[in-house]
Design a protein around this motif. Structure first.
Motif, PDB file in Angstrom:
ATOM      1  N   ILE A 221       0.837  -1.191   0.000  1.00 13.15           N
ATOM      2  CA  ILE A 221       0.000   0.000   0.000  1.00 13.15           C
ATOM      3  C   ILE A 221       0.870   1.237   0.000  1.00 13.15           C
ATOM      4  CG2 ILE A 221      -1.717   1.304   1.300  1.00 13.15           C
ATOM      5  CD1 ILE A 221      -2.498  -1.336   2.568  1.00 13.15           C
ATOM      6  N   GLN A 222       0.569   2.115  -0.912  1.00  8.47           N
ATOM      7  CA  GLN A 222       1.243   3.405  -0.906  1.00  8.47           C
ATOM      8  C   GLN A 222       0.209   4.420  -0.482  1.00  8.47           C
ATOM      9  OE1 GLN A 222       3.221   5.776  -4.096  1.00  8.47           O
ATOM     10  NE2 GLN A 222       4.107   3.775  -4.469  1.00  8.47           N
ATOM     11  N   ILE A 223       0.464   5.110   0.607  1.00  6.86           N
ATOM     12  CA  ILE A 223      -0.552   6.015   1.130  1.00  6.86           C
ATOM     13  C   ILE A 223       0.109   7.348   1.454  1.00  6.86           C
ATOM     14  CG2 ILE A 223      -0.317   5.167   3.524  1.00  6.86           C
ATOM     15  CD1 ILE A 223      -3.403   5.337   3.686  1.00  6.86           C
ATOM     16  N   MET A 264      -8.329   1.930   4.942  1.00 17.45           N
ATOM     17  CA  MET A 264      -7.419   3.034   4.656  1.00 17.45           C
ATOM     18  C   MET A 264      -8.184   4.302   4.299  1.00 17.45           C
ATOM     19  SD  MET A 264      -4.393   2.002   5.096  1.00 17.45           S
ATOM     20  CE  MET A 264      -4.020   0.435   5.841  1.00 17.45           C
ATOM     21  N   GLN A 265      -9.287   4.133   3.590  1.00 17.23           N
ATOM     22  CA  GLN A 265     -10.085   5.296   3.190  1.00 17.23           C
ATOM     23  C   GLN A 265     -10.558   6.070   4.423  1.00 17.23           C
ATOM     24  OE1 GLN A 265     -10.314   6.682   0.504  1.00 17.23           O
ATOM     25  NE2 GLN A 265     -10.370   5.273  -1.236  1.00 17.23           N
ATOM     26  N   PRO A 269      -6.890   9.603   3.053  1.00 18.01           N
ATOM     27  CA  PRO A 269      -5.585   9.909   2.471  1.00 18.01           C
ATOM     28  C   PRO A 269      -5.720  10.745   1.199  1.00 18.01           C
ATOM     29  CG  PRO A 269      -6.230   7.686   1.922  1.00 18.01           C
ATOM     30  CD  PRO A 269      -7.323   8.226   2.785  1.00 18.01           C
ATOM     31  N   LEU A 272      -4.046   6.966  -2.385  1.00 17.06           N
ATOM     32  CA  LEU A 272      -4.058   5.598  -1.880  1.00 17.06           C
ATOM     33  C   LEU A 272      -3.920   4.643  -3.057  1.00 17.06           C
ATOM     34  CD1 LEU A 272      -4.527   3.476   0.337  1.00 17.06           C
ATOM     35  CD2 LEU A 272      -6.963   3.703  -0.062  1.00 17.06           C
TER      36      LEU A 272
END
Lengths: 299, 129
Positions: A221-223, A264-265, A269, A272
């Motif tokens: 994951i890139q956040i 994550m949402q 962010p 994402l």
């Protein structure tokens, strides 16, 4: 097709394999990976009937393999270090195989001479390493095996030949439902051709799964945030691994894609991205989980 | 017919499924046309036949193709169905493109007229050059 049940093998005081189980379906290509000394070759030699298991079962077609001629007749094992008789030419080797294997196909042997293109009267031992490997595949495929057991099979082959050999193996899998088990350190290559992957570590099976399931289970994951990265995110994510570069974080997380996205949402962010991992990355993180990490030692 | 990027991180079966959908959507693969058999395709692409089978199963599940036992797989003529998951996914992609265009300062009117142009082309069936 291939079944291994809680197999143990010990050499003197060295425990090479401990309670290893695995199953390979007919017509499947199974990739065996693991670090050096993990027990891959031992496992393959057990499957080929070269070693006798101390405990547990090694079966092909529901029959124990060891000292079983009927099974060995339909199995081809190409080991890491090849063996050919002294002074034998390719033709001599072919004659020898034809005399002991009932399923030897002369027709196939001749067809394959166009792929491998080495003169039949050359002595095998005088050929280069890569050419000897070609001869091993040439002879092996001419035996029309039901099972192929390959230990680091593509080592030493040039890029064109690698592709040729892969294609030949895949054709046999597609057309005759041949079953293949391959060990290799070249994970890129395994990724292309295998449908199942098993990871061995210190004589034990760490994971074995359908390759796509393995990939669906772990994500990169890139956040990024327009402000600071929320502390709670890093604590709650349960990441196997995380890296932070400014306001961008890279996390390796286990779980289902949709759930990860939703979780994550919630932190809102700015960016994402969720990426699948390559087999190489999966291997490195799985091994890291088991205490075998890339060390950051500088000399 | 299908070019796959084996370096991509995406699973091969997903790539293959997407390629085939693209060809169906663009009408390169016509309704009821037969797809290449698993055996032929695995030889051509040097890809595990099980992977190709998986892509075909996925496409069948998503309603893009149908299979006849012993004959092979064929393109299913398009009919209305539940595509909500796919549509949501496409909306997310659209929103990414739109936010970038807004960031680059494309005015609202121009955005709307661009979309209208694209729409009338897509509904017209083929792209006029």
């Amino acid at each position: 097709m291939i079944e291994v049940e809680r197999v143990n093998k010990q050499f003197g005081r060295l425990k090479a394999l401990h309670d290893v189980s695995l199953a390979v379906h007919k017509g499947s290509i199974y990739g065996l990976v693991g670090c050096n000394g993990a027990g891959k070759t031992t496992l393959l030699k057990l499957l080929a009937g070269i070693y006798k298991p101390d405990r547990g079962l090694v079966m092909i077609d529901a029959q124990p393999v060891f000292e079983n001629e009927a099974i060995k007749e339909q199995t081809v094992f190409i080991p890491d270090s090849l063996y050919f008789f002294h002074n034998y030419s390719i033709q001599d080797m072919a004659n020898f195989y034809a005399s002991i294997y009932a399923k030897w196909s002369q027709e196939r042997f001749q067809q394959l001479s166009q792929v491998f293109n080495i003169e039949l009267n050359r002595r095998v031992k005088t050929l280069s390493r890569g050419m000897q490997r070609q001869v091993a595949f040439w002879l092996g495929l001419s035996l029309m095996p039901e099972v192929m057991i390959l230990d680091e099979p593509l080592d030493g082959l040039d890029p064109v030949m690698r592709q040729n050999v892969k294609r030949l193996i895949i054709q046999d899998v597609a057309e005759r439902e041949m079953t293949v088990i391959i060990s290799s350190h070249n994970l890129r290559e395994l990724e292309d051709i295998c449908d199942h992957i098993g990871i061995l570590h210190q004589g034990q099976m760490v994971t074995q799964k359908d390759l796509d399931d393995l990939k669906a289970d772990i994500h990169k994951i890139q956040i990024a945030f327009s402000g600071e990265i929320p502390r709670a995110l890093l604590e709650e994510s349960g990441a196997l691994h995380h890296e932070q570069r400014g306001s961008v974080a890279i996390l390796i997380v286990r779980g289902v894609y949709d759930q990860i996205i939703n979780r994550m949402q919630a932190y809102q962010p700015a960016i994402l991205d969720v990426l699948p991992l390559t087999l190489e990355e999966i291997f490195i993180y799985e091994m890291g989980d088991n205490g075998y990490e890339i060390s950051n030692i500088l000399y | 017919m299908f070019e796959l990027d084996l370096r991509s991180r995406k699973p091969v079966y997903e790539q293959l499924a997407e390629k085939i959908i693209e060809l169906i959507v663009c009408n390169v693969l016509k309704p009821d046309q037969q797809l290449p058999s698993v055996r032929v395709l695995s030889g051509e692409l040097t890809i595990n036949p099980n992977t190709i089978q998986k892509a075909y199963r996925e496409l069948e599940h998503r309603g893009y193709i149908y299979s006849l036992p012993g004959k092979g797989s064929f393109v299913r003529p398009r009919e209305a169905g539940d595509n909500s998951a796919r549509i949501n996914n496409l909306k997310a992609q659209l929103s990414k493109v739109l936010s970038e265009m807004v960031y680059l300062g494309v005015p609202r009117d121009e955005l709307i007229s661009t979309i209208e142009n694209l729409l009338s082309r897509a509904e017209g069936g083929n792209i006029d050059d």
